[in-house]
Motif scaffolding. Structure first.
Motif, PDB file in Angstrom:
ATOM      1  N   UNK A 197       0.828  -1.210   0.000  1.00 30.44           N
ATOM      2  CA  UNK A 197       0.000   0.000   0.000  1.00 30.44           C
ATOM      3  C   UNK A 197       0.859   1.255   0.000  1.00 30.44           C
ATOM      4  N   UNK A 198       1.961   1.232   0.708  1.00 36.17           N
ATOM      5  CA  UNK A 198       2.834   2.406   0.732  1.00 36.17           C
ATOM      6  C   UNK A 198       3.419   2.683  -0.641  1.00 36.17           C
ATOM      7  N   UNK A 199       3.519   1.639  -1.455  1.00 42.90           N
ATOM      8  CA  UNK A 199       4.159   1.792  -2.751  1.00 42.90           C
ATOM      9  C   UNK A 199       3.190   2.045  -3.896  1.00 42.90           C
ATOM     10  N   UNK A 200       1.896   1.756  -3.695  1.00 41.69           N
ATOM     11  CA  UNK A 200       0.988   1.955  -4.819  1.00 41.69           C
ATOM     12  C   UNK A 200      -0.271   2.746  -4.496  1.00 41.69           C
ATOM     13  N   UNK A 201      -0.687   2.813  -3.218  1.00 42.15           N
ATOM     14  CA  UNK A 201      -1.944   3.477  -2.881  1.00 42.15           C
ATOM     15  C   UNK A 201      -1.813   4.985  -3.071  1.00 42.15           C
ATOM     16  N   UNK A 202      -2.717   5.547  -3.870  1.00 42.24           N
ATOM     17  CA  UNK A 202      -2.664   6.970  -4.197  1.00 42.24           C
ATOM     18  C   UNK A 202      -3.662   7.757  -3.342  1.00 42.24           C
TER      19      UNK A 202
END
Length: 324
Positions: A197-202
């Motif tokens: 989530x830290x890498x893809x959640x906008x």
């Protein structure tokens, strides 16, 4: 029941860490032409890296496989004992084999190595004994020799497995940089959990879950209160006549207005709003929103699409998604 030996626990722990730290530091002298060639072979390999070992070395091998797969280098694990009972069938023509062993002379390794070489595959040895059978038969050697195990009997694999693990990490990081493996690439293979989530959640993924409370600069106090309440975020944006963002009103602003004794009948949003609100673009990562909130000690940001206000992201959104 055997009597317990009295020891200085802190000293034993520190000695262990000191021995293992020294062993890792000493590995730098073994980063040589063979290591560089191993990185080149694996990086340019048309197949996979097949890692094999026995005992504790097998466990280290599985960890290295996991690291490589998660950072863009295809790898599989093949237990040395199982290999000679059918698992050799997983080896394909273009695969490279990495055998991990402290001694390089275990019976399973001695059986496995000639079979691998008969297949015509390239063989890399990660070995602690450069005079061993495995070292002599390998095309390349990754030297993980250590002076002694942390085990007081110098028997249990401790320092040696730490050295193997560190050498595997060195190999993996070189491959990451060789391939230019980015955070975006990492996100593709880590979609689950907090890390993913830290890498893809906008930001936009979260702000779209809410209403986008808004009033105009001329809105009466009652409209402001309704907007803040309906959004259930403790905040509303204030727009000008052209629909551009002018400010923000929080429930805290309302309390401060009451504390100042300002008569509510004649109050408009423009009177109590804070100008220059903190904003973030919808395509920013949600973790960046968290950093902004921490930096400014606030709990929400107004979300923009280019220059247009489209919603709000709240600290509670980040907590719910496990970003914090």
């Amino acid at each position: 029941m055997k009597n317990r030996t009295v020891i200085n626990i802190a000293e034993v722990a520190k000695r262990t860490l000191s021995l293992e730290a020294t062993a890792i530091s000493d590995l730098k002298q073994y980063i040589n032409g063979d290591f560089e060639k191993a990185v080149e072979w694996i990086a340019e390999c048309a197949g996979r890296l097949v890692i094999s070992g026995i005992g504790k070395s097998a466990i280290i091998g599985q960890k290295i496989v996991a690291t490589l797969n998660s950072t863009g280098t295809p790898a599989i694990f093949m237990h040395a004992a199982d290999a000679i009972h059918g698992d050799l069938g997983m080896i394909q023509h273009d695969d490279i084999i990495l055998c991990i062993s402290k001694s390089g002379n275990s019976p399973e390794i001695k059986v496995l190595v000639p079979l691998v070489k008969n297949f015509g595959n390239r063989l890399i040895a990660m070995v602690g004994n450069t005079e061993s059978f495995l070292a002599r038969e390998a095309h390349l050697i990754l030297n993980t020799s250590v002076d002694q195990e942390a085990c007081p009997n110098n028997l249990a694999p401790t320092t040696s497995t730490t050295a193997q693990l560190a050498m595997g990490d060195a190999l993996a990081v070189c491959l990451i940089e060789w391939h230019g493996f980015s955070a975006a690439d990492f996100a593709k293979v880590h979609p689950g959990g907090t890390l993913g989530k830290k890498l893809y959640l906008k930001v936009g993924d979260l702000s779209r879950l809410h209403q986008a409370p808004q009033v105009t600069k001329q809105s009466a106090l009652k409209e402001v209160i309704v907007a803040i309440s309906s959004g259930m975020l403790g905040v509303t944006a204030v727009l000008d006549a052209e629909g551009s963002l002018s400010g923000i009103i929080t429930d805290g602003d309302l309390r401060r207005m009451l504390e100042k004794g300002i008569p509510g009948e004649s109050v408009t949003a423009e009177v109590i709003m804070s100008t220059h609100p903190k904003t973030i673009q919808e395509d920013e990562l949600a973790v960046n929103a968290l950093e902004m909130m921490r930096q400014h000690d606030i709990t929400q940001l107004l979300v923009l699409k280019d220059k247009r206000y489209i919603g709000i992201i709240h600290l509670h959104d980040l907590i719910r998604e496990g970003i914090i």
